[in-house]
Design a protein around this motif. Structure first.
Motif, PDB file in Angstrom:
ATOM      1  N   GLY A 249       0.833  -1.195   0.000  1.00 17.69           N
ATOM      2  CA  GLY A 249       0.000   0.000   0.000  1.00 17.69           C
ATOM      3  C   GLY A 249       0.864   1.240   0.000  1.00 17.69           C
ATOM      4  O   GLY A 249       2.101   1.164  -0.035  1.00 17.69           O
ATOM      5  N   ARG A 250       0.243   2.372   0.069  1.00 15.60           N
ATOM      6  CA  ARG A 250       0.961   3.640   0.005  1.00 15.60           C
ATOM      7  C   ARG A 250       0.943   4.338   1.357  1.00 15.60           C
ATOM      8  O   ARG A 250       0.011   4.146   2.168  1.00 15.60           O
ATOM      9  N   VAL A 251       1.958   5.142   1.593  1.00  9.70           N
ATOM     10  CA  VAL A 251       2.071   5.887   2.851  1.00  9.70           C
ATOM     11  C   VAL A 251       2.489   7.317   2.548  1.00  9.70           C
ATOM     12  O   VAL A 251       3.197   7.589   1.580  1.00  9.70           O
ATOM     13  N   GLU A 252       2.051   8.223   3.404  1.00  9.62           N
ATOM     14  CA  GLU A 252       2.496   9.604   3.308  1.00  9.62           C
ATOM     15  C   GLU A 252       3.817   9.772   4.063  1.00  9.62           C
ATOM     16  O   GLU A 252       4.160   8.952   4.930  1.00  9.62           O
ATOM     17  N   PRO A 253       4.584  10.825   3.767  1.00 11.98           N
ATOM     18  CA  PRO A 253       5.883  11.026   4.432  1.00 11.98           C
ATOM     19  C   PRO A 253       5.787  11.128   5.951  1.00 11.98           C
ATOM     20  O   PRO A 253       6.775  10.851   6.648  1.00 11.98           O
ATOM     21  N   SER A 254       4.630  11.506   6.473  1.00  9.35           N
ATOM     22  CA  SER A 254       4.496  11.652   7.930  1.00  9.35           C
ATOM     23  C   SER A 254       4.451  10.310   8.655  1.00  9.35           C
ATOM     24  O   SER A 254       4.617  10.251   9.876  1.00  9.35           O
ATOM     25  N   VAL A 255       4.258   9.234   7.926  1.00  6.43           N
ATOM     26  CA  VAL A 255       4.178   7.902   8.530  1.00  6.43           C
ATOM     27  C   VAL A 255       5.582   7.348   8.706  1.00  6.43           C
ATOM     28  O   VAL A 255       6.360   7.248   7.744  1.00  6.43           O
ATOM     29  N   ALA A 256       5.904   6.981   9.947  1.00 13.30           N
ATOM     30  CA  ALA A 256       7.252   6.492  10.250  1.00 13.30           C
ATOM     31  C   ALA A 256       7.325   4.977  10.364  1.00 13.30           C
ATOM     32  O   ALA A 256       8.413   4.406  10.277  1.00 13.30           O
ATOM     33  N   ARG A 257       6.170   4.330  10.542  1.00 10.08           N
ATOM     34  CA  ARG A 257       6.189   2.883  10.765  1.00 10.08           C
ATOM     35  C   ARG A 257       4.836   2.288  10.393  1.00 10.08           C
ATOM     36  O   ARG A 257       3.794   2.912  10.598  1.00 10.08           O
ATOM     37  N   VAL A 258       4.874   1.076   9.827  1.00  6.60           N
ATOM     38  CA  VAL A 258       3.655   0.351   9.477  1.00  6.60           C
ATOM     39  C   VAL A 258       3.829  -1.103   9.902  1.00  6.60           C
ATOM     40  O   VAL A 258       4.882  -1.708   9.675  1.00  6.60           O
ATOM     41  N   GLU A 268       6.683  -6.403  10.463  1.00  2.66           N
ATOM     42  CA  GLU A 268       7.086  -5.003  10.297  1.00  2.66           C
ATOM     43  C   GLU A 268       7.233  -4.733   8.801  1.00  2.66           C
ATOM     44  O   GLU A 268       7.948  -5.441   8.087  1.00  2.66           O
ATOM     45  N   ALA A 269       6.542  -3.721   8.333  1.00  2.00           N
ATOM     46  CA  ALA A 269       6.584  -3.411   6.906  1.00  2.00           C
ATOM     47  C   ALA A 269       7.807  -2.563   6.571  1.00  2.00           C
ATOM     48  O   ALA A 269       8.265  -1.751   7.378  1.00  2.00           O
ATOM     49  N   ALA A 270       8.309  -2.766   5.372  1.00  8.10           N
ATOM     50  CA  ALA A 270       9.372  -1.904   4.845  1.00  8.10           C
ATOM     51  C   ALA A 270       8.725  -0.692   4.195  1.00  8.10           C
ATOM     52  O   ALA A 270       7.658  -0.802   3.570  1.00  8.10           O
ATOM     53  N   LEU A 271       9.340   0.465   4.355  1.00  9.95           N
ATOM     54  CA  LEU A 271       8.859   1.690   3.716  1.00  9.95           C
ATOM     55  C   LEU A 271       9.780   1.999   2.536  1.00  9.95           C
ATOM     56  O   LEU A 271      10.994   2.158   2.708  1.00  9.95           O
ATOM     57  N   ASP A 272       9.193   2.058   1.358  1.00  6.26           N
ATOM     58  CA  ASP A 272       9.980   2.156   0.134  1.00  6.26           C
ATOM     59  C   ASP A 272       9.413   3.237  -0.781  1.00  6.26           C
ATOM     60  O   ASP A 272       8.476   3.000  -1.543  1.00  6.26           O
ATOM     61  N   HIS A 273       9.962   4.461  -0.667  1.00  8.36           N
ATOM     62  CA  HIS A 273       9.600   5.567  -1.567  1.00  8.36           C
ATOM     63  C   HIS A 273       8.088   5.753  -1.665  1.00  8.36           C
ATOM     64  O   HIS A 273       7.513   5.807  -2.755  1.00  8.36           O
ATOM     65  N   GLY A 274       7.443   5.861  -0.512  1.00  2.11           N
ATOM     66  CA  GLY A 274       6.010   6.119  -0.496  1.00  2.11           C
ATOM     67  C   GLY A 274       5.143   4.879  -0.506  1.00  2.11           C
ATOM     68  O   GLY A 274       3.909   4.995  -0.606  1.00  2.11           O
ATOM     69  N   TRP A 275       5.738   3.703  -0.395  1.00  6.55           N
ATOM     70  CA  TRP A 275       4.999   2.450  -0.339  1.00  6.55           C
ATOM     71  C   TRP A 275       5.370   1.689   0.928  1.00  6.55           C
ATOM     72  O   TRP A 275       6.507   1.769   1.397  1.00  6.55           O
TER      73      TRP A 275
END
Length: 316
Positions: A249-258, A268-275
């Motif tokens: 899914g997609r995340v905004e820059p304000s999200v630090a963890r998913v 624990e999800a990886a955050l990859d350039h807005g995903w």
């Protein structure tokens, strides 16, 4: 009493001149040994040529700078080589290779997004097969242009590659490749989920849309990601286990963890350039979709899929 005539004055001088004239051609220096001189000269030239050759060999072998060899002027021996940093031999320069654009897709941000031993090269090859397969279908349908502007494999970022489990609707195990492309000229994203089975394309899902989040939250699970975490509804209650699952899914820059919880375990999800990208292994039968939570930098929950009206919480 000595009776030898005595020569006086000019008579004596005349006598000496006469004697010198008579012996002028009998008293001469020895001829120069030209053959010996020539032989020694040839030897000396060969010695100098050999020394010069040694210098050239040293220059060719030296990694940096040049070396000078100096003779002692006696027996033809040379002194120890002395480095001369200020003198350098003329070395051919190697041209700097031209940096061309990568021919393949960009890899994920973390190694954990390529699982089950799938390499980036294998994932990239699968993506290329999927794009070629789609273009072949476009021609077969007689499409004048691609429906979603699939583009080239080099335009994509691979965000997930994992094994896939066959079911009654799509028999045969294989692997999934998930890739995304961001249009530079228009605010649009293209997402591709492809399944490769036995080296052939077994299924392909393509979606395209704007960059805005339509669920009103800072996290938006992908609406087409169900194929990554569920088996066919034909096999409801009778899934093949263990089962490799994925959630994107997609995340905004304000999200630090998913985090994504599924079947009693949390990944624990990886955050990859807005995903966000999460994966795990399911060992029990489930009826509910993955539970997604998003956190800000303070640890506060800013998104909960349970309160997202656009997220299907129950599996079909």
């Amino acid at each position: 009493m000595n009776n030898e005539p005595v020569v006086h004055g000019k008579d004596f001088e005349a006598q000496v001149r006469e004697m010198m004239a008579e012996d002028a051609y009998t008293i001469r220096p020895s001829s120069a040994p030209y053959p010996e001189i020539r032989r020694k000269g040839a030897i000396e030239r060969r010695r100098r040529v050999a020394a010069a050759g040694a210098v050239l060999v040293a220059l060719a072998a030296a990694p940096v700078g040049a070396y000078a060899l100096s003779g002692n002027g006696g027996g033809g021996s040379v002194d120890t080589a002395a480095p001369l940093p200020s003198v350098s031999a003329s070395q051919p320069t190697t041209p700097t290779p031209v940096q061309s654009k990568p021919v393949g897709p960009v890899g994920p941000a973390t190694p954990g997004q390529l699982v089950d031993g799938i390499t980036l090269a294998q994932a990239a090859d699968g993506l290329k097969r999927c794009i070629a397969w789609e273009r072949g279908n476009e021609k077969a349908r007689g499409d004048k242009g691609p429906r979603t502007e699939v583009g080239r494999a080099a335009d994509y970022r691979i965000i997930l590659a994992m094994n896939s489990t066959g079911d009654s609707n799509a028999p045969g195990d294989g692997f999934f490749v998930v890739a995304v492309k961001e249009q530079q000229k228009a605010p649009q994203l293209t997402q591709l989920i492809c399944n490769i089975r036995e080296g052939e394309v077994g299924g392909l899902g393509i979606s395209a849309g704007g960059k805005e989040f339509d669920n009103g939250g800072p996290v938006m699970p992908d609406i087409n990601a169900g194929k990554l975490y569920q088996q066919s509804f034909i096999d409801k209650g009778n899934w093949k286990l263990p089962f490799r699952w994925g959630s994107i899914g997609r995340v905004e820059p304000s999200v630090a963890r998913v985090t994504v919880s599924y079947g009693g375990s949390t990944s624990e999800a990886a955050l990859d350039h807005g995903w966000f990208v999460a994966t795990g292994t399911l060992n029990t039968q489930v009826t509910l979709a993955p539970h997604v939570l998003g956190y800000d930098t303070t640890g506060k929950v800013v998104y909960d899929s349970d309160t997202d009206a656009g997220y299907d919480k129950a599996l079909p």
